[in-house]
Design a protein around this motif. Sequence first.
Motif, PDB file in Angstrom:
ATOM      1  N   ASN A 109       0.785  -1.239  -0.173  1.00 46.75           N
ATOM      2  CA  ASN A 109       0.093  -0.044   0.043  1.00 46.75           C
ATOM      3  C   ASN A 109       0.736   1.256  -0.078  1.00 46.75           C
ATOM      4  O   ASN A 109       1.833   1.443   0.645  1.00 46.75           O
ATOM      5  N   CYS A 110       0.472   2.174  -0.882  1.00 44.54           N
ATOM      6  CA  CYS A 110       0.998   3.367  -0.803  1.00 44.54           C
ATOM      7  C   CYS A 110       1.135   4.136   0.494  1.00 44.54           C
ATOM      8  O   CYS A 110       0.318   4.374   1.242  1.00 44.54           O
ATOM      9  N   LYS A 111       2.377   4.647   0.909  1.00 43.13           N
ATOM     10  CA  LYS A 111       2.429   5.030   2.148  1.00 43.13           C
ATOM     11  C   LYS A 111       1.820   6.342   2.478  1.00 43.13           C
ATOM     12  O   LYS A 111       1.556   6.869   3.825  1.00 43.13           O
ATOM     13  N   LYS A 112       1.331   7.016   1.278  1.00 39.74           N
ATOM     14  CA  LYS A 112       0.599   8.243   1.671  1.00 39.74           C
ATOM     15  C   LYS A 112      -1.037   7.938   1.596  1.00 39.74           C
ATOM     16  O   LYS A 112      -1.506   8.759   2.469  1.00 39.74           O
ATOM     17  N   CYS A 113      -1.374   7.430   0.427  1.00 43.32           N
ATOM     18  CA  CYS A 113      -2.902   7.521   0.172  1.00 43.32           C
ATOM     19  C   CYS A 113      -3.503   5.743   0.697  1.00 43.32           C
ATOM     20  O   CYS A 113      -4.537   5.638   0.459  1.00 43.32           O
ATOM     21  N   GLY A 114      -2.716   4.897   0.532  1.00 39.56           N
ATOM     22  CA  GLY A 114      -2.943   3.627   0.849  1.00 39.56           C
ATOM     23  C   GLY A 114      -3.347   2.713  -0.398  1.00 39.56           C
ATOM     24  O   GLY A 114      -3.817   1.480  -0.406  1.00 39.56           O
TER      25      GLY A 114
ATOM     26  N   GLU B 140       5.478   4.457  -2.771  1.00 43.48           N
ATOM     27  CA  GLU B 140       4.487   5.705  -3.210  1.00 43.48           C
ATOM     28  C   GLU B 140       3.957   5.395  -4.439  1.00 43.48           C
ATOM     29  O   GLU B 140       4.643   5.004  -5.397  1.00 43.48           O
ATOM     30  N   CYS B 141       2.528   5.518  -4.421  1.00 40.24           N
ATOM     31  CA  CYS B 141       1.729   5.271  -5.837  1.00 40.24           C
ATOM     32  C   CYS B 141       2.418   6.461  -6.807  1.00 40.24           C
ATOM     33  O   CYS B 141       2.867   7.450  -6.367  1.00 40.24           O
ATOM     34  N   ARG B 142       1.890   6.235  -7.975  1.00 35.61           N
ATOM     35  CA  ARG B 142       2.439   7.121  -9.043  1.00 35.61           C
ATOM     36  C   ARG B 142       1.569   8.596  -8.941  1.00 35.61           C
ATOM     37  O   ARG B 142       2.101   9.511  -8.883  1.00 35.61           O
ATOM     38  N   MET B 143       0.345   8.271  -8.508  1.00 36.61           N
ATOM     39  CA  MET B 143      -0.553   9.523  -8.571  1.00 36.61           C
ATOM     40  C   MET B 143       0.192  10.434  -7.169  1.00 36.61           C
ATOM     41  O   MET B 143       0.516  11.513  -7.423  1.00 36.61           O
ATOM     42  N   CYS B 144       0.505   9.799  -6.015  1.00 42.68           N
ATOM     43  CA  CYS B 144       1.084  10.612  -5.049  1.00 42.68           C
ATOM     44  C   CYS B 144       2.523  11.219  -5.603  1.00 42.68           C
ATOM     45  O   CYS B 144       2.592  12.246  -5.028  1.00 42.68           O
ATOM     46  N   SER B 145       3.271  10.257  -6.210  1.00 42.27           N
ATOM     47  CA  SER B 145       4.471  10.777  -6.581  1.00 42.27           C
ATOM     48  C   SER B 145       4.457  12.110  -7.515  1.00 42.27           C
ATOM     49  O   SER B 145       5.038  13.063  -7.294  1.00 42.27           O
TER      50      SER B 145
HETATM   51 ZN    ZN Z   1      -0.672   7.192  -3.137  1.00 42.67          ZN
END
Ligand code: ZN
Length: 265
Positions: A243-248, A255-260
């Motif tokens: 899971n992405c550390k920011k949005c899950g 980190e997922c692509r969207m968050c990065s």
């Molecule tokens: Zn994310």
Amino acid sequence: MFDKRFRDTVRLGKMIRKGDLVAVALSGGKDSLVLLHSLVRLSRDLPFSIVAISIDEGVKGYRTPLIRTAAKECKKLSVEHIVLSFRKEIGTDFDTIFRKKKKTPCSYCGTIRRYLLNKAVKEAKADRLATGHNLDDVAQTFLMNLIRNGPLRIGGESGHGLFVIRPLMKMPEKEVRLYAELTGVPVSTRRCPYAGYAFRNHARSIVSETEERYPGTLFRMSAAIASIKEAVKRKNKNSNVRNCKKCGSPTRSKECRMCSFLSSL
Ligand code: ZN
Ligand code: SF4
């Protein structure tokens, strides 16, 4: 012939179950509109419900008229139409993002669009997300994944745990266009002003030149994709999704692509 192939693709691919809520990704282009019309017709025989979702990236002079057409068609077909915009959801439009990210605009735009689409699908509690990708799109995507060394994506990985269906995947682009023209589905000639930057253009010209020189290439590629898809899916199951550390959201990195993308903006 087109209707029959459409129905066979949905049936043989077990794409829709009785009672499903199918969300249609409606860009307002001919492919997504043909998809919407065909699904509405199918829903008269196989009971399932439909909701349409459009994403407004905020590209001046391009998306707004398409969304207007999409809204008109939804009204005609009595389909609920949800519109999410970059401006409202992430606080900026794509024209502004482009000024900062000129090198690969479509990769930013596509990631944000997919993220918002997924969000809308989840909020609508839809069981399926139907996209208007036709046979040419599928062949181009396959080639792009090979060239960019993204073999795991060949299995149809959505990255967000959504069940994505592509009922037009067996229809060549030419046939979708002809079908739209013959059945009165609006066909827009508008092109995104940033489309020239897309890597897809290169894949498109390779695929269409090859099809022209060796007719049947598209269908042969489609058969090849189907035969390796299962193996890739099995491999996907064993790969490390976390899971992405920011949005899950599910991702293969921290980190997922969207968050990065958002933090790089
Ligand atoms: Zn994310
Ligand atoms: Fe976005 Fe690129 Fe499509 Fe334009 S062509 S809408 S920038 S993904």
